[in-house]
Write a protein that holds these residues in place. Structure first.
Motif, mmCIF file in Angstrom:
data_model
loop_
_atom_site.group_PDB
_atom_site.id
_atom_site.type_symbol
_atom_site.label_atom_id
_atom_site.label_comp_id
_atom_site.label_asym_id
_atom_site.label_seq_id
_atom_site.Cartn_x
_atom_site.Cartn_y
_atom_site.Cartn_z
ATOM 1 N N TRP A 267 0.829 -1.211 0.000
ATOM 2 C CA TRP A 267 0.000 0.000 0.000
ATOM 3 C C TRP A 267 0.857 1.252 0.000
ATOM 4 O O TRP A 267 2.024 1.238 0.411
ATOM 5 C CB TRP A 267 -0.967 0.019 1.188
ATOM 6 N N VAL A 268 0.242 2.335 -0.481
ATOM 7 C CA VAL A 268 0.821 3.678 -0.415
ATOM 8 C C VAL A 268 -0.249 4.571 0.196
ATOM 9 O O VAL A 268 -1.381 4.601 -0.277
ATOM 10 C CB VAL A 268 1.217 4.199 -1.813
ATOM 11 N N ASP A 269 0.101 5.295 1.253
ATOM 12 C CA ASP A 269 -0.906 6.095 1.946
ATOM 13 C C ASP A 269 -0.277 7.378 2.458
ATOM 14 O O ASP A 269 0.948 7.480 2.606
ATOM 15 C CB ASP A 269 -1.489 5.295 3.118
ATOM 16 N N MET A 270 -1.116 8.372 2.712
ATOM 17 C CA MET A 270 -0.693 9.588 3.389
ATOM 18 C C MET A 270 -0.994 9.421 4.872
ATOM 19 O O MET A 270 -1.971 8.762 5.233
ATOM 20 C CB MET A 270 -1.457 10.796 2.839
ATOM 21 N N ASN A 271 -0.176 10.027 5.711
ATOM 22 C CA ASN A 271 -0.410 9.955 7.154
ATOM 23 C C ASN A 271 -1.544 10.913 7.510
ATOM 24 O O ASN A 271 -1.337 12.028 7.997
ATOM 25 C CB ASN A 271 0.871 10.315 7.923
ATOM 26 N N ASN A 272 -2.778 10.458 7.230
ATOM 27 C CA ASN A 272 -3.960 11.303 7.390
ATOM 28 C C ASN A 272 -4.187 11.734 8.838
ATOM 29 O O ASN A 272 -4.543 12.882 9.099
ATOM 30 C CB ASN A 272 -5.193 10.557 6.872
ATOM 31 N N GLN A 273 -3.970 10.824 9.771
ATOM 32 C CA GLN A 273 -4.211 11.157 11.176
ATOM 33 C C GLN A 273 -3.253 12.254 11.636
ATOM 34 O O GLN A 273 -3.668 13.242 12.252
ATOM 35 C CB GLN A 273 -4.064 9.918 12.051
ATOM 36 N N ARG A 274 -1.994 12.098 11.327
ATOM 37 C CA ARG A 274 -0.991 13.086 11.748
ATOM 38 C C ARG A 274 -1.262 14.444 11.097
ATOM 39 O O ARG A 274 -1.155 15.493 11.744
ATOM 40 C CB ARG A 274 0.407 12.583 11.377
ATOM 41 N N ALA A 275 -1.613 14.446 9.809
ATOM 42 C CA ALA A 275 -1.840 15.705 9.093
ATOM 43 C C ALA A 275 -2.973 16.504 9.723
ATOM 44 O O ALA A 275 -2.863 17.719 9.932
ATOM 45 C CB ALA A 275 -2.140 15.421 7.625
ATOM 46 N N PHE A 276 -4.085 15.825 10.046
ATOM 47 C CA PHE A 276 -5.240 16.553 10.574
ATOM 48 C C PHE A 276 -5.103 16.848 12.067
ATOM 49 O O PHE A 276 -5.677 17.825 12.562
ATOM 50 C CB PHE A 276 -6.528 15.798 10.240
ATOM 51 N N GLU A 277 -4.340 16.055 12.783
ATOM 52 C CA GLU A 277 -4.035 16.390 14.171
ATOM 53 C C GLU A 277 -3.187 17.664 14.213
ATOM 54 O O GLU A 277 -3.426 18.573 15.023
ATOM 55 C CB GLU A 277 -3.292 15.239 14.840
ATOM 56 N N ARG A 278 -2.224 17.737 13.326
ATOM 57 C CA ARG A 278 -1.346 18.907 13.277
ATOM 58 C C ARG A 278 -2.123 20.165 12.873
ATOM 59 O O ARG A 278 -1.934 21.245 13.446
ATOM 60 C CB ARG A 278 -0.208 18.629 12.284
ATOM 61 N N ALA A 279 -3.005 20.030 11.872
ATOM 62 C CA ALA A 279 -3.786 21.182 11.410
ATOM 63 C C ALA A 279 -4.735 21.673 12.503
ATOM 64 O O ALA A 279 -4.886 22.888 12.715
ATOM 65 C CB ALA A 279 -4.568 20.806 10.159
ATOM 66 N N THR A 280 -5.375 20.744 13.212
ATOM 67 C CA THR A 280 -6.287 21.122 14.295
ATOM 68 C C THR A 280 -5.526 21.813 15.423
ATOM 69 O O THR A 280 -5.983 22.820 15.983
ATOM 70 C CB THR A 280 -7.030 19.885 14.831
ATOM 71 N N LYS A 281 -4.356 21.292 15.756
ATOM 72 C CA LYS A 281 -3.531 21.910 16.812
ATOM 73 C C LYS A 281 -3.126 23.327 16.414
ATOM 74 O O LYS A 281 -3.080 24.235 17.259
ATOM 75 C CB LYS A 281 -2.297 21.056 17.079
ATOM 76 N N PHE A 282 -2.845 23.537 15.117
ATOM 77 C CA PHE A 282 -2.473 24.868 14.646
ATOM 78 C C PHE A 282 -3.605 25.860 14.911
ATOM 79 O O PHE A 282 -3.377 26.982 15.372
ATOM 80 C CB PHE A 282 -2.145 24.801 13.147
ATOM 81 N N LEU A 283 -4.839 25.437 14.660
ATOM 82 C CA LEU A 283 -5.995 26.292 14.911
ATOM 83 C C LEU A 283 -6.199 26.530 16.407
ATOM 84 O O LEU A 283 -6.536 27.639 16.836
ATOM 85 C CB LEU A 283 -7.248 25.675 14.296
ATOM 86 N N ILE A 284 -5.982 25.494 17.208
ATOM 87 C CA ILE A 284 -6.105 25.638 18.664
ATOM 88 C C ILE A 284 -5.074 26.639 19.181
ATOM 89 O O ILE A 284 -5.368 27.485 20.034
ATOM 90 C CB ILE A 284 -5.945 24.270 19.348
ATOM 91 N N ASP A 285 -3.855 26.568 18.649
ATOM 92 C CA ASP A 285 -2.795 27.491 19.074
ATOM 93 C C ASP A 285 -3.116 28.935 18.700
ATOM 94 O O ASP A 285 -2.589 29.873 19.321
ATOM 95 C CB ASP A 285 -1.459 27.085 18.452
ATOM 96 N N LEU A 286 -3.990 29.120 17.693
ATOM 97 C CA LEU A 286 -4.433 30.465 17.321
ATOM 98 C C LEU A 286 -5.591 30.948 18.206
ATOM 99 O O LEU A 286 -6.106 32.051 18.008
ATOM 100 C CB LEU A 286 -4.869 30.490 15.852
ATOM 101 N N GLY A 287 -5.996 30.095 19.143
ATOM 102 C CA GLY A 287 -7.039 30.479 20.075
ATOM 103 C C GLY A 287 -8.425 29.960 19.743
ATOM 104 O O GLY A 287 -9.391 30.251 20.465
#
Length: 342
Positions: free
Chosen positions: A160-180
C-alpha cells in the motif's frame, strides 16, 4: 524488423532477446545492453501480443472504478493520481485498462479480468474498513497495490501507499487551537472510507490533548464536493454558537466554504479561519507564487507514481515481501487563518 530478424542479427535466441528487452534478471547486463542498442539502431518496437506470448505477461495493469455516490473516485484527485501513475506506465511501455462499473459489479469485474488474463495486476482505490476487495484479489491470485489502507489488522500483508492522514489533521487542528480557536468544525469525506476515518481521529486527538470536547454538530461527512462544502459551512456558521474555524478534507470543499462566507458577509482569515487539504492538484493550484489557503499538502500525483512503480515491481518479483509507503503532509501557511475572533 520483427523479433526473429533481430534475434538472427544478434545471433541470439528469440527468448533471450525478448527477456533482455523486458528486463528479466537472468539476462546479463552485457547482453541486455547489446540487445537494447541493436533495437534502438534498427527501430525495433516489440509487438505487444507477441511479447505477451513470449513472457507470459500482458504488460498491462488495471484500474477498476465503482461509479456511484458512495465513494470518492471520479474527481480531480483521481485524475491527478492517474496522471502520476501514467508517467510510470509510459516509461515502462505498460498499457492501462480503466474499467468503470456500478458498485454492485465491482467484484465481478475483478474476477472477469483475472479469468481473461487481460492485466498483470491492479491498483485498488478508495479502500474502506476491512475492504473485501483485498481478500478477493488474494483469492484469485491477482497482484495488487492499495492506494490507502483498509484499516484492518493485516495491513502489513499487502502492498500500500498512503498519506499519514491522522498526523496531518491532528497537526492542522492543533495549529488552529494554538491560534485560540475552540469552536473548530470538520468538513470531512465519507467516514466509511479509511482516509476520512483517520482524519477524524487526528482531529479528535488534537481536541483531546487541548482539553476541548468534540461537538458532533460541527462535524459533517459526505462526498467531497463544492456543494457539500457550501451547505455544511452554512450549517455550522449560521447559528448562535458558530464555528470560528473550519478544517476541510479537500480544497474542493473549501471552495464551497468560501461561497458560504461570501453569502454570510464574513471575512475569511478574520471572522472565520479555514484550512483545506489541497493535495497539490494540477488544475486547482493553491496560488502560484505563494499559497492562498492554509493547507495540508500531499501530492496525490506522487502517490500515483509510487503505486505504479510498486505494482510493476511486485509483478516482476512476486517472491518479494509487500512494500509499504507512508507519506507525510506539509502544513502550508496561507492567508485563510488568523487568531480566533474575540
Amino acid at each position: 524488423m520483427n523479433l526473429k530478424e533481430l534475434s538472427t542479427l544478434l545471433g541470439l535466441s528469440q527468448t533471450t532477446v525478448s527477456r533482455a528487452l523486458n528486463g528479466y534478471p537472468e539476462v546479463s547486463e552485457v547482453t541486455r545492453q547489446k540487445v537494447m542498442k541493436a533495437a534502438r539502431k534498427h527501430n525495433y518496437a516489440p509487438n505487444p501480443r507477441a511479447r505477451g506470448l513470449a513472457t507470459g505477461r500482458n504488460h498491462a495493469v488495471g484500474h477498476i472504478i465503482p461509479l456511484s455516490k458512495g465513494h470518492e473516485m471520479v474527481n480531480p484527485v483521481f485524475a491527478d493520481f492517474i496522471a502520476g501513475a501514467s508517467e510510470i506506465y509510459s516509461r515502462e511501455n505498460i498499457d492501462m485498462l480503466l474499467t468503470v462499473v456500478p458498485d454492485s459489479g465491482e467484484a465481478d469485474a475483478y474476477r472477469k479480468i483475472a479469468a481473461k488474463g487481460s492485466v498483470d495486476g491492479v491498483i485498488v482505490h478508495g479502500p474502506k474498513a476491512d475492504d473485501p476487495r483485498i481478500k478477493l484479489l488474494r483469492d484469485i491470485g491477482m497482484p495488487f497495490v492499495v492506494h490507502g489502507r483498509s484499516g484492518s489488522a493485516d495491513e502489513n500483508d499487502y502492498a500500500w501507499v498512503d498519506m499519514n492522514n491522522q498526523r496531518a489533521f491532528e497537526r492542522a487542528t492543533k495549529f488552529l487551537i494554538d491560534l485560540g480557536h475552540r469552536r473548530i468544525g470538520l468538513l470531512n469525506g465519507l467516514e466509511t472510507m479509511d482516509f476520512a476515518a483517520k482524519r477524524r481521529e487526528g482531529y479528535r486527538a488534537a481536541l483531546d490533548a487541548a482539553g476541548i470536547e468534540e461537538d458532533p454538530s460541527l462535524c459533517h461527512s459526505a462526498e467531497m464536493t463544492e456543494e457539500f462544502g457550501y451547505v455544511a459551512a452554512m450549517n455550522v456558521l449560521n447559528r448562535p454558537d458558530p464555528a470560528t474555524a473550519l478544517l476541510t478534507s479537500s480544497i474542493i470543499i473549501g471552495y464551497g466554504v468560501r461561497r458560504a462566507l461570501d453569502t454570510l458577509k464574513l471575512t475569511i482569515g478574520k471572522d472565520v479561519s479555514l484550512i483545506v487539504h489541497d493535495d497539490e492538484l494540477s488544475y486547482m493550484r493553491n496560488g502560484s507564487s505563494e499559497p492562498i489557503y492554509t493547507a495540508t499538502r500531499s501530492s496525490v500525483r506522487l502517490a500515483g507514481r509510487i503505486c505504479a512503480e510498486m505494482l510493476l515491481e511486485q509483478i516482476a518479483h512476486p517472491e518479494r515481501p509487500p512494500r509499504h509507503e507512508l507519506l507525510d503532509a506539509d502544513l502550508i501557511i496561507g492567508h485563510t487563518t488568523g487568531p480566533a475572533p474575540r
